[in-house]
Design a protein around this motif. Structure first.
Motif, PDB file in Angstrom:
ATOM      1  N   ARG A  55     -13.910   9.024 -12.787  1.00  0.00           N
ATOM      2  CA  ARG A  55     -14.216   7.894 -12.299  1.00  0.00           C
ATOM      3  C   ARG A  55     -13.260   7.139 -11.496  1.00  0.00           C
ATOM      4  N   TRP A  56     -11.838   7.732 -11.618  1.00  0.00           N
ATOM      5  CA  TRP A  56     -10.813   7.319 -10.652  1.00  0.00           C
ATOM      6  C   TRP A  56     -11.382   8.132  -9.365  1.00  0.00           C
ATOM      7  N   GLU A  57     -11.447   9.364  -9.271  1.00  0.00           N
ATOM      8  CA  GLU A  57     -11.607  10.087  -8.132  1.00  0.00           C
ATOM      9  C   GLU A  57     -12.962   9.515  -7.332  1.00  0.00           C
ATOM     10  N   ARG A  58     -13.992   8.984  -7.956  1.00  0.00           N
ATOM     11  CA  ARG A  58     -15.198   8.441  -7.213  1.00  0.00           C
ATOM     12  C   ARG A  58     -14.787   7.068  -6.738  1.00  0.00           C
ATOM     13  N   ALA A  59     -14.084   6.312  -7.374  1.00  0.00           N
ATOM     14  CA  ALA A  59     -13.411   4.913  -6.822  1.00  0.00           C
ATOM     15  C   ALA A  59     -12.727   5.223  -5.536  1.00  0.00           C
ATOM     16  N   ARG A  60     -11.718   6.455  -5.724  1.00  0.00           N
ATOM     17  CA  ARG A  60     -11.001   6.539  -4.365  1.00  0.00           C
ATOM     18  C   ARG A  60     -11.892   6.928  -3.365  1.00  0.00           C
ATOM     19  N   SER A  61     -12.793   7.984  -3.629  1.00  0.00           N
ATOM     20  CA  SER A  61     -13.593   8.702  -2.718  1.00  0.00           C
ATOM     21  C   SER A  61     -14.412   7.557  -1.717  1.00  0.00           C
ATOM     22  N   ALA A  62     -14.666   6.256  -2.390  1.00  0.00           N
ATOM     23  CA  ALA A  62     -15.316   5.315  -1.886  1.00  0.00           C
ATOM     24  C   ALA A  62     -14.626   4.367  -0.603  1.00  0.00           C
ATOM     25  N   LEU A  63     -13.393   4.730  -0.695  1.00  0.00           N
ATOM     26  CA  LEU A  63     -12.293   4.029  -0.026  1.00  0.00           C
ATOM     27  C   LEU A  63     -11.942   4.813   1.224  1.00  0.00           C
ATOM     28  N   THR A  64     -11.433   4.139   2.481  1.00  0.00           N
ATOM     29  CA  THR A  64     -11.005   4.824   3.662  1.00  0.00           C
ATOM     30  C   THR A  64      -9.653   5.332   3.435  1.00  0.00           C
ATOM     31  N   TYR A  65      -9.210   6.326   4.241  1.00  0.00           N
ATOM     32  CA  TYR A  65      -8.127   6.915   4.007  1.00  0.00           C
ATOM     33  C   TYR A  65      -7.007   5.840   3.775  1.00  0.00           C
ATOM     34  N   ARG A  66      -6.950   4.953   4.640  1.00  0.00           N
ATOM     35  CA  ARG A  66      -5.704   3.819   4.444  1.00  0.00           C
ATOM     36  C   ARG A  66      -5.831   3.071   3.200  1.00  0.00           C
ATOM     37  N   GLN A  67      -7.143   2.881   2.641  1.00  0.00           N
ATOM     38  CA  GLN A  67      -7.359   1.937   1.596  1.00  0.00           C
ATOM     39  C   GLN A  67      -6.950   2.799   0.425  1.00  0.00           C
ATOM     40  N   GLN A  68      -7.037   4.052   0.459  1.00  0.00           N
ATOM     41  CA  GLN A  68      -6.987   4.883  -0.797  1.00  0.00           C
ATOM     42  C   GLN A  68      -5.408   4.707  -1.313  1.00  0.00           C
ATOM     43  N   ALA A  69      -4.503   4.177  -0.281  1.00  0.00           N
ATOM     44  CA  ALA A  69      -3.120   4.073  -1.061  1.00  0.00           C
ATOM     45  C   ALA A  69      -3.072   2.861  -1.914  1.00  0.00           C
ATOM     46  N   VAL A  70      -3.912   2.005  -1.802  1.00  0.00           N
ATOM     47  CA  VAL A  70      -4.215   0.870  -2.807  1.00  0.00           C
ATOM     48  C   VAL A  70      -4.187   1.455  -4.119  1.00  0.00           C
ATOM     49  N   LEU A  71      -5.035   2.017  -4.265  1.00  0.00           N
ATOM     50  CA  LEU A  71      -5.426   2.673  -5.837  1.00  0.00           C
ATOM     51  C   LEU A  71      -4.315   3.720  -6.058  1.00  0.00           C
ATOM     52  N   GLU A  72      -3.860   4.513  -5.185  1.00  0.00           N
ATOM     53  CA  GLU A  72      -2.682   5.392  -5.605  1.00  0.00           C
ATOM     54  C   GLU A  72      -1.498   4.665  -6.094  1.00  0.00           C
ATOM     55  N   VAL A  73      -1.015   3.591  -5.364  1.00  0.00           N
ATOM     56  CA  VAL A  73       0.413   2.969  -5.875  1.00  0.00           C
ATOM     57  C   VAL A  73       0.162   1.899  -6.471  1.00  0.00           C
ATOM     58  N   LEU A  74      -1.030   1.355  -6.680  1.00  0.00           N
ATOM     59  CA  LEU A  74      -0.989   0.154  -7.646  1.00  0.00           C
ATOM     60  C   LEU A  74      -0.394   0.215  -9.098  1.00  0.00           C
ATOM     61  N   PRO A  75      -0.428   1.175  -9.705  1.00  0.00           N
ATOM     62  CA  PRO A  75       0.325   1.210 -11.005  1.00  0.00           C
ATOM     63  C   PRO A  75       2.106   1.216 -10.870  1.00  0.00           C
ATOM     64  N   LEU A  76       2.315   2.032  -9.758  1.00  0.00           N
ATOM     65  CA  LEU A  76       3.888   1.973  -9.151  1.00  0.00           C
ATOM     66  C   LEU A  76       4.483   0.885  -8.937  1.00  0.00           C
ATOM     67  N   VAL A  77       3.811  -0.103  -8.216  1.00  0.00           N
ATOM     68  CA  VAL A  77       4.277  -1.313  -7.494  1.00  0.00           C
ATOM     69  C   VAL A  77       4.503  -2.413  -8.873  1.00  0.00           C
ATOM     70  N   PHE A  78       3.771  -2.154  -9.711  1.00  0.00           N
ATOM     71  CA  PHE A  78       4.123  -2.833 -10.951  1.00  0.00           C
ATOM     72  C   PHE A  78       5.100  -2.276 -12.036  1.00  0.00           C
ATOM     73  N   HIS A  79       4.968  -1.050 -11.865  1.00  0.00           N
ATOM     74  CA  HIS A  79       5.953  -0.211 -12.836  1.00  0.00           C
ATOM     75  C   HIS A  79       7.499  -0.292 -12.447  1.00  0.00           C
ATOM     76  N   LEU A  80       7.640  -0.465 -10.927  1.00  0.00           N
ATOM     77  CA  LEU A  80       8.810  -0.684 -10.346  1.00  0.00           C
ATOM     78  C   LEU A  80       9.033  -1.974  -9.622  1.00  0.00           C
ATOM     79  N   ASN A  81      10.062  -2.759  -9.713  1.00  0.00           N
ATOM     80  CA  ASN A  81      10.103  -3.832  -8.887  1.00  0.00           C
ATOM     81  C   ASN A  81      11.071  -3.711  -7.591  1.00  0.00           C
ATOM     82  N   HIS A  82      10.315  -3.069  -6.838  1.00  0.00           N
ATOM     83  CA  HIS A  82      11.178  -2.184  -5.666  1.00  0.00           C
ATOM     84  C   HIS A  82      10.909  -2.910  -4.367  1.00  0.00           C
ATOM     85  N   PRO A  83      11.983  -3.336  -3.721  1.00  0.00           N
ATOM     86  CA  PRO A  83      11.759  -4.318  -2.486  1.00  0.00           C
ATOM     87  C   PRO A  83      11.035  -3.385  -1.313  1.00  0.00           C
TER      88      PRO A  83
END
Length: 451
Positions: A35-63
């Motif tokens: 399902r994750w891969e299917r969700a990612r495939s529906a996004l443009t190349y630039r938008q795929q970054a949202v799905l890829e980094v979403l857990p990381l931006v909450f896991h870290l509080n990085h400036p």
């Protein structure tokens, strides 16, 4: 695609073992990955970054990462280890980004999930991303507000990439206790539904990071004693309790929820009628209740039985099959035709222009459904070219849609009266939705109908 593995049986009375539980969790995670891969495939190349980094931006509080507000914002996603593709996506966003060892700090966040249409047949270019961010129950009010502000900042960033993001911040303990923070807004259903939303979450959610749902590990046949099974898993140390998050069982929908949920779907139908028709009819189907299990239980039973084909487990396919079965029994061919039309238009894939479509899994799945319905090329072409319809034809369709929405709502209202149940929705939310619906659907002299 046929992907079927051996059934997994769990018997809490005869004895369970850690190895079987791990196999079960891994099977759900395999479905999750599809399902994750299917969700990612529906996004443009630039938008795929949202799905890829979403857990990381909450896991870290990085400036250097999107959404950063200040150094005090809660962070740390339980048991999360960012994979290399995630770190690479973060480096593409911020060249100064580097991963630092935080030591053995207690994480503030328990889990992160995507839910709704992403990764399903119903995911169109207009679909938004609804995310559940679950914090630990003892987080301070100030910490919760900081996470909500970070979520708003992230939403502004994703909007710049063409993705509408909604992050709902709460704790699983508050969810189970029914403590609702938010009133009705454009995206938050407020007090109008709880168990219906949980049913949808369990059958559509994509685990992005953190704890796994404990619900996965309780067989459908044992959900009536869910709390007892959950305690047995944790107390007897079959699983590590801190690796799982518990939203509770989704056994049935209480009568009190149907009316408020119906009003909410009517309200959503102002802007998204096709999705609302499907959801409202499912609510009506549940409300009429003939002993059929909730769709979340159908999904879970299928995974236990060995079904891992993402087409067969697609939430919109499961939803359609339930509505088709029910409407055939009810001998309601016109309503079934509207359901098929709604599913086709919700998918947003004009099959007569398939040469312009990227030949992907959604196109193949929708084509298989349309073939099964026996639709002609002319019928499909008529829907695909509705931009060229005459105004009179559009008005006829609009009135059919409004009639269907209000028919379901009236039935839910009557059921509520017959059962003498008090609606679960708060009077404040009900009044707010009522005013919006009155403005949208009331027909009176001199009012121009929006088509």
């Amino acid at each position: 695609m046929t992907i079927h593995t051996a059934p997994i049986a769990l018997d809490f009375d005869e004895g369970i073992d850690r190895k079987t539980l791990r196999r079960l969790r891994d099977r759900f995670m395999a479905v999750n990955q599809h399902r994750w891969e299917r969700a990612r495939s529906a996004l443009t190349y630039r938008q795929q970054a949202v799905l890829e980094v979403l857990p990381l931006v909450f896991h870290l509080n990085h400036p250097a990462l999107p959404g950063y507000l200040d150094s005090d914002c809660p962070y740390g996603l339980s048991h999360y280890r960012p994979a290399e593709p995630t770190l690479n996506a973060a480096r593409r966003l911020a060249r100064t980004f580097s991963l630092k060892d935080e030591g053995r700090r207690k994480p503030d966040l328990e889990a992160l999930f995507l839910m709704g249409s992403p990764g399903t047949l119903g995911h169109s270019v207009a679909s938004d991303l609804d995310v559940w961010l679950c914090h630990r129950p003892d987080l301070s009010e100030r910490g919760v507000h900081c996470l909500e502000r970070k979520a708003e900042s992230l939403a502004a960033w994703t909007l710049s990439l063409g993705v509408e993001l909604h992050v709902f911040v709460f704790s699983a303990a508050d969810w189970r206790a029914g403590r609702q923070r938010a009133e009705v807004t454009g995206e938050n259903c407020g007090s109008s539904q709880h168990f219906l939303l949980l049913d949808e979450f369990y059958r559509t959610s994509i685990h992005l990071g953190g704890c796994y749902p404990l619900w996965w590990l309780v067989p459908v046949g044992d959900e009536d004693r869910y709390d007892e099974c959950a305690r047995q898993l944790v107390d007897c140390r079959f699983i590590r309790g801190d690796e799982y998050i518990d939203f509770g069982p989704a056994v049935s929908i209480p009568q009190e929820e149907f009316l408020g949920a119906g009003v909410w779907q009517l309200y959503k139908g102002i802007d998204a009628p096709w999705k609302s028709i499907l959801k409202l009819l499912l609510i009506e189907c549940y409300a009429r209740g003939k002993g059929e299990p909730l769709l979340s239980r159908v999904f879970k039973a299928a995974v236990y039985a060995g079904e891992t084909d993402p087409d067969r487990l697609d939430p919109y396919v499961l939803l359609y099959e339930r509505l088709e079965h029910w409407l055939r029994e009810e001998e309601a061919p016109d309503r079934l035709a509207l359901v098929r039309q709604s599913l086709y238009l919700k998918a947003g894939l004009p099959l007569t222009r398939s040469a312009q479509l990227v030949a992907g899994w959604r196109t193949s799945l929708l084509q298989a459904l349309v073939d099964d319905w026996g639709w002609t090329a002319a019928e499909i072409g008529n829907l695909d070219n509705r931009i060229r319809w005459r105004a009179e034809d559009v008005v006829v369709l609009r009135r059919a849609v409004v009639a269907e929405l209000t028919h379901s709502y009236r039935l839910l209202s009557r059921l509520a009266r017959d059962h003498g149940t008090r609606a679960a929705i708060s009077s404040n939310d009900m009044n707010l939705l009522g005013r919006k619906l009155y403005a949208a659907f009331q027909r009176k002299a001199g009012k121009i109908e929006q088509i």
